[in-house]
Design a protein around this motif. Structure first.
Motif, PDB file in Angstrom:
ATOM      1  N   GLN A 186      -2.058  -2.047  -8.140  1.00 54.83           N
ATOM      2  CA  GLN A 186      -2.041  -2.578  -6.821  1.00 54.83           C
ATOM      3  C   GLN A 186      -2.409  -4.099  -6.978  1.00 54.83           C
ATOM      4  OE1 GLN A 186      -4.053  -0.755  -3.702  1.00 54.83           O
ATOM      5  NE2 GLN A 186      -2.506  -1.546  -2.178  1.00 54.83           N
ATOM      6  N   GLN A 212       0.664  -1.315   0.044  1.00 57.74           N
ATOM      7  CA  GLN A 212       0.064  -0.137  -0.010  1.00 57.74           C
ATOM      8  C   GLN A 212       0.912   1.395   0.060  1.00 57.74           C
ATOM      9  OE1 GLN A 212      -3.660  -0.062   0.051  1.00 57.74           O
ATOM     10  NE2 GLN A 212      -3.062   2.222  -0.665  1.00 57.74           N
ATOM     11  N   ASP A 235       0.613   3.905  -2.972  1.00 53.58           N
ATOM     12  CA  ASP A 235       0.396   5.322  -2.875  1.00 53.58           C
ATOM     13  C   ASP A 235       1.477   6.413  -3.433  1.00 53.58           C
ATOM     14  OD1 ASP A 235      -2.138   4.408  -1.949  1.00 53.58           O
ATOM     15  OD2 ASP A 235      -1.495   4.722   0.142  1.00 53.58           O
TER      16      ASP A 235
END
Length: 274
Positions: free
Chosen positions: A75, A58, A62
Motif C-alpha cells: 500500500q 485502500q 484490501d
C-alpha cells in the motif's frame, strides 16, 4: 485451456502470447487497481504466476490482499524517493493520481477527488526487498501522469524486466521515454493506450507484437468486460459459476506450484520409502 482476458485493451493477451511458455512467472504491477476488473495480471495469477502489486487506494489494496494471497501487495506509490506524497484519490475508478497537475484537472472537471497522504517507495527498493533476484517477466505501469517519477526510481541496470508496458496519453507528448530506451529497451508498440518496450536482451520476443490479438490466440473476454455483449440473468449465473470454478482451479494450481506444497510432497515420498 481457453485464455480468459480481463485487461481493458487486450494487454494480457499480448503478454501471454509472448510469455506463455514460462511457468511460475513473475510480474510487477504499479497502479494495480482492482484485482479482477481491467486487470492485466489476473489471468497470469490464475495460471500460477505471482508478483508485486503496488496500490495506494485502500479498497483496492484490501481486495488485492484478499484475492491475491500469493502476491506481495504494497500500500504505497512508486516514486523517485521515499517522501510522502499527496494522493488525489477518485474512488471506484482507475483515475487516482499523485501528479498534482492531473489531480487538479480532474478536480476542475467535477470528479469526486479525495486528497490523502500516502507513502512512497522507489521501484529499486521494492525490487531489492521482494523480487529476490527472480527474473521479472513484465512490469506494468499505470500511474496517471506520474510515469517519469516512477521510472526515475528504478535501477534498470540491476533489475531488467523483460517487457515493460506503460499507459500513455493519446497525445503521447511524454518526455520520459528516453529513461527507458537509454536503459537498453526498444519501443516496439503503441496499442492506443500503452507504449510497450522490450529489453534489448529479449528482442527475440518481438514477433509476439507484430499482429494484434486475434482468434488464433484462443481467448474469451471475461464476464462483464466492457467490450463484451449483454447477457441474460441465466447466462450471468452460469458464467459466474464457471468463473468460481476456474478461480478454485487456479488457486489449486497455484498451491500445487508453491514451494510449501512441493516440500510436503517430497516429505510424503520420503516417509513412504522409509
Amino acid at each position: 485451456m481457453t485464455f480468459i482476458s480481463y485487461a481493458q485493451n487486450f494487454e494480457d493477451i499480448r503478454l501471454w502470447r509472448a510469455l506463455k511458455q514460462f511457468e511460475n512467472g513473475f510480474y510487477i504491477d504499479v497502479g494495480a487497481n482492482d484485482p479482477t476488473h481491467d486487470s492485466v495480471t489476473k489471468a497470469f495469477y490464475d495460471r500460477g504466476w505471482t508478483g508485486i502489486n503496488v496500490e495506494p487506494m485502500q479498497t483496492y489494496y484490501d481486495a488485492l490482499c484478499q484475492q491475491r494471497p500469493n502476491d506481495t501487495t504494497l500500500q504505497c506509490v512508486a516514486s523517485d524517493s521515499a517522501d510522502d506524497l499527496t494522493l488525489y484519490g477518485i474512488p471506484g475508478t482507475g483515475l487516482s493520481t499523485v501528479d498534482p497537475a492531473t489531480g487538479q484537472e480532474r478536480t476542475a472537471l467535477g470528479m469526486d477527488v479525495h486528497r490523502q497522504t500516502v507513502k512512497a517507495r522507489t521501484l529499486t527498493s521494492i525490487c531489492e526487498q521482494h523480487a529476490q533476484n527472480r527474473p521479472i517477466h513484465f512490469l506494468k505501469i499505470d500511474v496517471e501522469g506520474h510515469e517519469e517519477t516512477v521510472l526515475r526510481g528504478m535501477d534498470f541496470a540491476t533489475w531488467r524486466p523483460w517487457i515493460i508496458l506503460i499507459e500513455t496519453p493519446w497525445a503521447r507528448d511524454h518526455t520520459w521515454e528516453h529513461l527507458v530506451t537509454d536503459a537498453g529497451y526498444e519501443a516496439v508498440l503503441f496499442d492506443g493506450i500503452n507504449t510497450w518496450f522490450l529489453a534489448n536482451e529479449h528482442l527475440n520476443l518481438k514477433p509476439a507484437f507484430y499482429i494484434p490479438p486475434c482468434n488464433l490466440d484462443n481467448f474469451q473476454l471475461c464476464q462483464g468486460h466492457a467490450l463484451s455483449y449483454p447477457v441474460s440473468d441465466a447466462d450471468q449465473q452460469l458464467a459466474a459459476a464457471l468463473q468460481r470454478a476456474e478461480h478454485a482451479e487456479a488457486q489449486l494450481r497455484a498451491m500445487q506450484n508453491s514451494r510449501a506444497w512441493k516440500a510436503i510432497q517430497k516429505l510424503k515420498k520420503a516417509l513412504v520409502r522409509g
